[in-house]
Enzyme design. Structure first.
Site, PDB file in Angstrom:
ATOM      1  N   ASP A  10      13.710  60.629  69.615  1.00 52.82           N
ATOM      2  CA  ASP A  10      14.013  59.280  70.115  1.00 52.82           C
ATOM      3  C   ASP A  10      15.150  59.295  71.144  1.00 52.82           C
ATOM      4  O   ASP A  10      15.226  58.434  72.021  1.00 52.82           O
ATOM      5  CB  ASP A  10      14.403  58.341  68.959  1.00 52.82           C
ATOM      6  CG  ASP A  10      13.608  58.563  67.682  1.00 52.82           C
ATOM      7  OD1 ASP A  10      13.252  59.723  67.408  1.00 52.82           O
ATOM      8  OD2 ASP A  10      13.371  57.595  66.955  1.00 52.82           O
ATOM      9  N   ASP A  16      21.667  55.747  69.302  1.00 51.65           N
ATOM     10  CA  ASP A  16      20.810  54.695  69.839  1.00 51.65           C
ATOM     11  C   ASP A  16      21.556  53.632  70.640  1.00 51.65           C
ATOM     12  O   ASP A  16      20.973  52.588  70.964  1.00 51.65           O
ATOM     13  CB  ASP A  16      19.995  54.052  68.714  1.00 51.65           C
ATOM     14  CG  ASP A  16      18.760  54.888  68.377  1.00 51.65           C
ATOM     15  OD1 ASP A  16      18.285  55.618  69.265  1.00 51.65           O
ATOM     16  OD2 ASP A  16      18.277  54.811  67.236  1.00 51.65           O
TER      17      ASP A  16
HETATM   18  N1  GLY Z   1      14.119  55.063  66.851  1.00 50.02           N
HETATM   19  C1  GLY Z   1      13.607  54.874  65.550  1.00 50.02           C
HETATM   20  C2  GLY Z   1      12.140  54.642  65.514  1.00 50.02           C
HETATM   21  O1  GLY Z   1      11.423  54.882  66.453  1.00 50.02           O
HETATM   22  O2  GLY Z   1      11.683  54.184  64.478  1.00 50.02           O
END
Ligand code: GLY
Length: 368
Positions: A147, A90
């Protein structure tokens, strides 16, 4: 009509964000508790969203107070690279709305350097045998999650910035794995795909933050349609745009009458389950991205879908006249299966709502 509505929402947003700027100061907001934002650790995936809101508002208004408030965040988050931390895939969510946008708007060389460091870190998580980006740390060596589609933009940006196509090769290899192993023919995607990290063989889909392996976690659908639209914007490859459109079609078809999704479209008795306003906000911004890639007669489906969701959020979930609520949108769901952060404000919901309204107001720089 739409223009007047957008302007009135933008004005109300500015006043809400001004209040947040005064109250949050150096806090890294993630979720609200009794209407008040928490102060999350900086290696958490959400640390870029509040500064991202500040950079967008600075870009739209050129008000120096937003630039000043946004300025130090990439340096603060960078500390996670040199201290024990749990940084993972992320870094795109964390460094695109801080370092990279800072560099784009101000030419700050440190911002550029930090953005490239994050891109290198993400590229280092690529598993060549399975052609996927590893998502999380610890034992989850073979797990990839939907994600990551949103994090690819930092690789595409790095390829353009350095002229080194390896970043783009990794991003497109991962996106193609998503088309192969996450995307289903009905326009939905799973949250987690598990691979053998040695051989790269696909093992199975997992439910993750969704209801079940074959369900349709609404924020996951939003990550997919938006990330695929971005992959098209960076590469011009039609397969990504077509896949983004397919997920958007499912999203719009499955949307309940009131225009805001449940946390998973396929959870039993979905109409009685908590909503996820962050999924609506992210999907709306992604649909505007799809619309921007299409001729007008095709674009209006996605643009109208986005406006429908944004109106539902502004009319039913925004905290306009509630100064005791620090968040902009109520009704977000973070992780329902884990029982975490249900029916709260989430900083990423606030971010994507702000971003989508800014796009409707003509904002042309892009963070993702
Ligand atoms: N990227 C983690 C979520 O969407 O909760």
């Amino acid at each position: 009509m739409e223009e007047a509505w957008v302007s009135s929402v933008w004005e109300r947003l500015l006043s809400k964000i001004d209040g947040m700027k005064n109250e949050l100061q150096h806090k890294s907001p993630h979720t609200t508790v009794n209407g008040v934002y928490d102060d999350m650790r900086l290696d958490w995936w959400t640390s870029g969203f509040w500064p991202g809101i500040l950079w967008i508002v600075y870009d739209m208004t050129k008000d120096e107070s937003y630039r000043e408030a946004a300025w130090g965040w990439d340096e603060r988050i960078e500390q996670c690279f040199v201290k024990p931390s749990n940084l993972h895939h992320d870094v795109g969510f964390q460094f695109l709305p801080t370092a990279v946008i800072k560099y784009k708007l101000t030419n700050d060389e440190d911002g550029c350097r930090r953005g490239l460091a994050a891109a290198n870190f993400l590229a280092g998580r690529f598993n060549p045998a399975g052609k996927f980006l590893r998502a999380w740390n610890q034992e989850m060596r073979g797990w990839s999650i939907i994600d990551s589609m949103m994090n690819l933009s930092i690789l595409f940006w790095a390829a353009e910035q350095t002229g080194d196509p390896r970043f783009r090769h990794i991003a497109t290899a991962h996106a193609d794995t998503v088309l192969r192993c996450f995307a289903r023919g009905d326009g939905t995607v799973c949250h987690i795909a598990s691979f053998d990290p040695e051989t790269g063989a696909f093992i199975e889909a997992l439910g993750g933050q969704g209801y079940a392996p074959d369900s349709a976690w609404s924020r996951g659908q939003a990550w997919a349609l938006y990330g695929l639209a971005n992959a098209y914007r960076y590469t011009g490859e039609q397969r990504y745009l077509r896949a983004a459109q397919l997920v958007a079609h499912y999203f719009l078809a499955a949307l309940p009458e009131d225009g805001v999704p449940p946390w998973d479209f396929r959870v039993p008795a979905a109409e009685t389950e908590p909503k996820d306003t962050s999924a609506a906000a992210c999907a709306a911004s992604g649909m505007l991205e799809i619309a921007a890639s299409l001729p007008e007669q095709e674009a209006c489906l996605y643009r109208n879908g986005a406006v429908r969701m944004l109106r539902a959020l502004a009319d039913g979930y925004a905290t306009w006249d509630e100064p005791e609520q620090q968040g902009i949108l109520r009704g977000g769901t973070g992780n329902k299966p884990a029982g975490q952060n249900v029916n709260v404000s989430l900083i990423y919901g606030d971010y994507f709502f702000t971003e989508a309204i800014a796009k409707l107001k003509g904002w042309e720089n892009r963070i993702f």
